[in-house]
Design a protein around this motif. Sequence first.
Motif, PDB file in Angstrom:
ATOM      1  N   ARG B  50       0.817  -1.211   0.000  1.00 38.64           N
ATOM      2  CA  ARG B  50       0.000   0.000   0.000  1.00 38.64           C
ATOM      3  C   ARG B  50       0.855   1.267   0.000  1.00 38.64           C
ATOM      4  O   ARG B  50       0.413   2.314  -0.479  1.00 38.64           O
ATOM      5  CB  ARG B  50      -0.956  -0.016   1.197  1.00 38.64           C
ATOM      6  CG  ARG B  50      -2.018  -1.129   1.064  1.00 38.64           C
ATOM      7  CD  ARG B  50      -2.709  -1.402   2.379  1.00 38.64           C
ATOM      8  NE  ARG B  50      -3.372  -0.204   2.866  1.00 38.64           N
ATOM      9  CZ  ARG B  50      -4.584   0.172   2.487  1.00 38.64           C
ATOM     10  NH1 ARG B  50      -5.258  -0.566   1.637  1.00 38.64           N
ATOM     11  NH2 ARG B  50      -5.123   1.260   2.949  1.00 38.64           N
ATOM     12  N   ASN B  53       1.921   2.273  -3.769  1.00 39.94           N
ATOM     13  CA  ASN B  53       1.078   3.159  -4.583  1.00 39.94           C
ATOM     14  C   ASN B  53       0.462   4.269  -3.731  1.00 39.94           C
ATOM     15  O   ASN B  53      -0.528   4.867  -4.105  1.00 39.94           O
ATOM     16  CB  ASN B  53       0.033   2.385  -5.398  1.00 39.94           C
ATOM     17  CG  ASN B  53      -1.019   1.728  -4.538  1.00 39.94           C
ATOM     18  OD1 ASN B  53      -0.969   1.803  -3.320  1.00 39.94           O
ATOM     19  ND2 ASN B  53      -1.970   1.085  -5.171  1.00 39.94           N
ATOM     20  N   LEU B  55      -1.238   4.441  -1.092  1.00 36.95           N
ATOM     21  CA  LEU B  55      -2.510   4.392  -0.374  1.00 36.95           C
ATOM     22  C   LEU B  55      -2.229   4.676   1.103  1.00 36.95           C
ATOM     23  O   LEU B  55      -3.109   5.084   1.849  1.00 36.95           O
ATOM     24  CB  LEU B  55      -3.189   3.031  -0.531  1.00 36.95           C
ATOM     25  CG  LEU B  55      -3.831   2.750  -1.894  1.00 36.95           C
ATOM     26  CD1 LEU B  55      -4.435   1.357  -1.940  1.00 36.95           C
ATOM     27  CD2 LEU B  55      -4.881   3.787  -2.231  1.00 36.95           C
ATOM     28  N   ARG B  81       0.149   5.645 -10.095  1.00 37.88           N
ATOM     29  CA  ARG B  81      -0.825   4.575  -9.839  1.00 37.88           C
ATOM     30  C   ARG B  81      -1.316   3.921 -11.120  1.00 37.88           C
ATOM     31  O   ARG B  81      -1.691   2.747 -11.120  1.00 37.88           O
ATOM     32  CB  ARG B  81      -2.021   5.134  -9.068  1.00 37.88           C
ATOM     33  CG  ARG B  81      -1.695   5.373  -7.602  1.00 37.88           C
ATOM     34  CD  ARG B  81      -2.857   6.009  -6.906  1.00 37.88           C
ATOM     35  NE  ARG B  81      -2.613   6.186  -5.490  1.00 37.88           N
ATOM     36  CZ  ARG B  81      -3.098   7.206  -4.788  1.00 37.88           C
ATOM     37  NH1 ARG B  81      -3.823   8.117  -5.368  1.00 37.88           N
ATOM     38  NH2 ARG B  81      -2.847   7.299  -3.503  1.00 37.88           N
ATOM     39  N   GLU B  82      -1.326   4.686 -12.221  1.00 40.13           N
ATOM     40  CA  GLU B  82      -1.747   4.086 -13.490  1.00 40.13           C
ATOM     41  C   GLU B  82      -0.837   2.917 -13.870  1.00 40.13           C
ATOM     42  O   GLU B  82      -1.254   1.999 -14.547  1.00 40.13           O
ATOM     43  CB  GLU B  82      -1.695   5.135 -14.620  1.00 40.13           C
ATOM     44  CG  GLU B  82      -2.824   6.138 -14.563  1.00 40.13           C
ATOM     45  CD  GLU B  82      -2.656   7.221 -15.626  1.00 40.13           C
ATOM     46  OE1 GLU B  82      -2.140   6.911 -16.717  1.00 40.13           O
ATOM     47  OE2 GLU B  82      -3.026   8.370 -15.346  1.00 40.13           O
ATOM     48  N   MET B  86      -3.416  -2.914  -8.802  1.00 40.84           N
ATOM     49  CA  MET B  86      -3.552  -3.447  -7.444  1.00 40.84           C
ATOM     50  C   MET B  86      -4.798  -4.325  -7.369  1.00 40.84           C
ATOM     51  O   MET B  86      -5.868  -3.942  -7.845  1.00 40.84           O
ATOM     52  CB  MET B  86      -3.670  -2.287  -6.455  1.00 40.84           C
ATOM     53  CG  MET B  86      -3.844  -2.715  -5.019  1.00 40.84           C
ATOM     54  SD  MET B  86      -2.326  -2.431  -4.110  1.00 40.84           S
ATOM     55  CE  MET B  86      -2.831  -2.706  -2.434  1.00 40.84           C
ATOM     56  N   PHE B  88      -7.107  -6.359  -4.555  1.00 40.87           N
ATOM     57  CA  PHE B  88      -7.327  -6.339  -3.106  1.00 40.87           C
ATOM     58  C   PHE B  88      -7.901  -7.661  -2.605  1.00 40.87           C
ATOM     59  O   PHE B  88      -8.516  -8.420  -3.350  1.00 40.87           O
ATOM     60  CB  PHE B  88      -8.324  -5.222  -2.753  1.00 40.87           C
ATOM     61  CG  PHE B  88      -7.855  -3.840  -3.120  1.00 40.87           C
ATOM     62  CD1 PHE B  88      -7.189  -3.064  -2.179  1.00 40.87           C
ATOM     63  CD2 PHE B  88      -8.075  -3.323  -4.384  1.00 40.87           C
ATOM     64  CE1 PHE B  88      -6.758  -1.793  -2.514  1.00 40.87           C
ATOM     65  CE2 PHE B  88      -7.651  -2.049  -4.721  1.00 40.87           C
ATOM     66  CZ  PHE B  88      -6.990  -1.281  -3.780  1.00 40.87           C
ATOM     67  N   ASN B  92     -13.112  -5.311  -3.948  1.00 36.55           N
ATOM     68  CA  ASN B  92     -13.450  -3.890  -4.106  1.00 36.55           C
ATOM     69  C   ASN B  92     -13.922  -3.539  -5.513  1.00 36.55           C
ATOM     70  O   ASN B  92     -13.567  -2.505  -6.059  1.00 36.55           O
ATOM     71  CB  ASN B  92     -12.256  -3.001  -3.738  1.00 36.55           C
ATOM     72  CG  ASN B  92     -11.868  -3.133  -2.285  1.00 36.55           C
ATOM     73  OD1 ASN B  92     -12.563  -3.798  -1.524  1.00 36.55           O
ATOM     74  ND2 ASN B  92     -10.778  -2.504  -1.900  1.00 36.55           N
ATOM     75  N   LEU B  93     -14.745  -4.407  -6.081  1.00 31.02           N
ATOM     76  CA  LEU B  93     -15.360  -4.044  -7.356  1.00 31.02           C
ATOM     77  C   LEU B  93     -16.376  -2.939  -7.091  1.00 31.02           C
ATOM     78  O   LEU B  93     -16.836  -2.775  -5.969  1.00 31.02           O
ATOM     79  CB  LEU B  93     -16.052  -5.259  -7.981  1.00 31.02           C
ATOM     80  CG  LEU B  93     -15.135  -6.370  -8.467  1.00 31.02           C
ATOM     81  CD1 LEU B  93     -15.957  -7.506  -9.063  1.00 31.02           C
ATOM     82  CD2 LEU B  93     -14.145  -5.853  -9.501  1.00 31.02           C
ATOM     83  N   PHE B  94     -16.712  -2.193  -8.145  1.00 30.48           N
ATOM     84  CA  PHE B  94     -17.699  -1.127  -7.976  1.00 30.48           C
ATOM     85  C   PHE B  94     -19.095  -1.746  -8.120  1.00 30.48           C
ATOM     86  O   PHE B  94     -19.490  -2.121  -9.223  1.00 30.48           O
ATOM     87  CB  PHE B  94     -17.473  -0.030  -9.021  1.00 30.48           C
ATOM     88  CG  PHE B  94     -16.051   0.484  -9.017  1.00 30.48           C
ATOM     89  CD1 PHE B  94     -15.405   0.784  -7.812  1.00 30.48           C
ATOM     90  CD2 PHE B  94     -15.360   0.666 -10.204  1.00 30.48           C
ATOM     91  CE1 PHE B  94     -14.099   1.249  -7.798  1.00 30.48           C
ATOM     92  CE2 PHE B  94     -14.043   1.130 -10.196  1.00 30.48           C
ATOM     93  CZ  PHE B  94     -13.417   1.417  -8.989  1.00 30.48           C
ATOM     94  N   PRO B  95     -19.836  -1.852  -7.024  1.00 31.37           N
ATOM     95  CA  PRO B  95     -21.073  -2.650  -7.054  1.00 31.37           C
ATOM     96  C   PRO B  95     -22.182  -2.050  -7.919  1.00 31.37           C
ATOM     97  O   PRO B  95     -23.085  -2.757  -8.329  1.00 31.37           O
ATOM     98  CB  PRO B  95     -21.513  -2.689  -5.581  1.00 31.37           C
ATOM     99  CG  PRO B  95     -20.859  -1.518  -4.942  1.00 31.37           C
ATOM    100  CD  PRO B  95     -19.574  -1.285  -5.695  1.00 31.37           C
ATOM    101  N   ARG B 154      -9.735  -5.690 -14.308  1.00 29.69           N
ATOM    102  CA  ARG B 154      -9.875  -4.242 -14.158  1.00 29.69           C
ATOM    103  C   ARG B 154      -8.502  -3.583 -13.978  1.00 29.69           C
ATOM    104  O   ARG B 154      -8.219  -2.538 -14.567  1.00 29.69           O
ATOM    105  CB  ARG B 154     -10.765  -3.946 -12.948  1.00 29.69           C
ATOM    106  CG  ARG B 154     -10.991  -2.472 -12.702  1.00 29.69           C
ATOM    107  CD  ARG B 154     -11.928  -2.251 -11.545  1.00 29.69           C
ATOM    108  NE  ARG B 154     -11.316  -2.640 -10.258  1.00 29.69           N
ATOM    109  CZ  ARG B 154     -11.907  -2.456  -9.075  1.00 29.69           C
ATOM    110  NH1 ARG B 154     -13.110  -1.940  -9.015  1.00 29.69           N
ATOM    111  NH2 ARG B 154     -11.295  -2.822  -7.961  1.00 29.69           N
ATOM    112  N   ALA B 155      -7.655  -4.214 -13.163  1.00 33.17           N
ATOM    113  CA  ALA B 155      -6.317  -3.657 -12.954  1.00 33.17           C
ATOM    114  C   ALA B 155      -5.489  -3.757 -14.235  1.00 33.17           C
ATOM    115  O   ALA B 155      -4.777  -2.833 -14.612  1.00 33.17           O
ATOM    116  CB  ALA B 155      -5.624  -4.377 -11.806  1.00 33.17           C
ATOM    117  N   MET B 158      -5.574  -1.140 -17.295  1.00 33.71           N
ATOM    118  CA  MET B 158      -4.771   0.077 -17.319  1.00 33.71           C
ATOM    119  C   MET B 158      -3.400  -0.193 -17.931  1.00 33.71           C
ATOM    120  O   MET B 158      -2.580   0.707 -18.033  1.00 33.71           O
ATOM    121  CB  MET B 158      -4.598   0.628 -15.900  1.00 33.71           C
ATOM    122  CG  MET B 158      -5.901   1.003 -15.231  1.00 33.71           C
ATOM    123  SD  MET B 158      -6.800   2.257 -16.146  1.00 33.71           S
ATOM    124  CE  MET B 158      -5.806   3.692 -15.794  1.00 33.71           C
TER     125      MET B 158
END
Lengths: 265, 245
Positions: B50, B53, B55, B81-82, B86, B88, B92-95, B154-155, B158
């Motif tokens: 963490r 990047n 966090l 960060r691009e 990362m 997790f 931590n998907l966007f629900p 998703r990661a 990028m």
Amino acid sequence: MLFNRRSIITLAVLVVIAGCIYYFLTKRGITYIWHWESIPEMLFYYGTKSAGETTPHLHLGVLMIGFILTLKISVVAIIFAIILGTILGICRLSTEPVTRGISIAFVELIRNTPLLVQIYIIYFFLGSMLRLSAFTAGTAALAIFEGAYVGEIVRSGIQSIHKGQMEAARSLGMSYSKAMRHIILPQAFKRIIPPLAGQFISLIKDSSLVSVIALADLMFQGQQAVARTYSAFEIYFTVALLYLVMTSVLSMGTQYIERRLSISD
Amino acid sequence: MIRVIKLYKTFKTPDRRVVKALVDFSTHVKKGEVVVIIGPSGSGKSTFLRCLNRLEDVDRGEIIIDGENILDKKADINKVREELGMVFQHFNLFPHKTVLENVMLAQLIVRNRTKQEAVEISNGLLDKVGILDKGNAYPAQLSGGQQQRVAIARALAMQPKIMMFDEATSALDPEMIGEVLDVMKTLAREGMTMLAVTHEMGFAREVSDRVIFMDEGQIVEEGTAEHFFTNPINERTKLFLSQIL
């Protein structure tokens, strides 16, 4: 869905209450002569409005004119309350002490003073300085007052979103504001629909207070009509019913939105 | 590719005790290297990832990624960060977004790709992690293993230079661990630079170049996976391995 079970029960309860009031009045020997027949023309009437009109038309009665103004005030105030509340909510959670401090002070100041006093201050003080119309002053006072509450609701909504969401968004290279806009706020707003609906119902009802600055809203028109006809019961019952129509439609609207947004759960 | 020099990181607990998460932590990771980090809970493994990047804010030390000191005030952390993907523990998907939208979003608003490009890349990646058919589903409709594979896609969308996995399989049901590890192994074999906090020693043995054992914010022992299986030196390492193997 207009006549679902809940609205039927609500209506039944209202009828019972009205019956009780009627019974109480007659039993106590108070002879009140009802003049319900004067109400319809306060909503709509058919005829000529001015001397220039030759053919009769359907016109809005005084209560409907007030109803529409109340609706206008409420819609504009709700829109600005959401904008103000979102800004306040985000600022409240800022790591910048000054931004946070201003937001806290603003919310506390507005929440802890009466709306009626605020309406007078904005109308007579700011209004005369900035030459605001009664509509602008009244709507602004409402938007500011309710915006402070919305700010606290938005803050709680943002805080209720797991911090992993922000971390995931930031780890993908999104800036704080992009993460807020695309990830945090959409989820937060979905979650705070029920308390927001409650707040906006309050807003509609609180809007009756702007009648004190001679803004001819539903309440003001009702008062004027009572002064003219002395039919206080009939008119105030009708006024209450018209407010109830607005708040019920808002309630049902938010329930519909909630159902629509629950597809991703 | 990554150089970490004398990193210090402390946390304050709510009862105002100071916990040292990283103490004089130095390491480096070469391009294409796959590093597995193991260690007991609270040993600073996740904190290290963490910090990479940002966090977490570092107390002092240097982190140099591709020649740039990312702890420098002038460094554009969003750009850094691009390049660092990362994954997790809890996905931590966007629900509120579909699987496809989850993979596409950052491409559109961070990488500024066109929608068509983003859809193509996303579908390619979803195919790669084996859930192309779930593009229009919402995360809540997927199993844990599927969700984690979406998170990896998703990661990857990028096109990061480095992928970090923070206990990516720890929250999964046992029968789903394999499908996620398979995706991670494929990535490792393709030459992705990877940092993985995991206790899956089978994964470490198969694809890692180096294993780091951490305890109390420091590197206790470092070597190949084989070294850890055959002759770990440090007593703490031996004790830890005897518990997880």
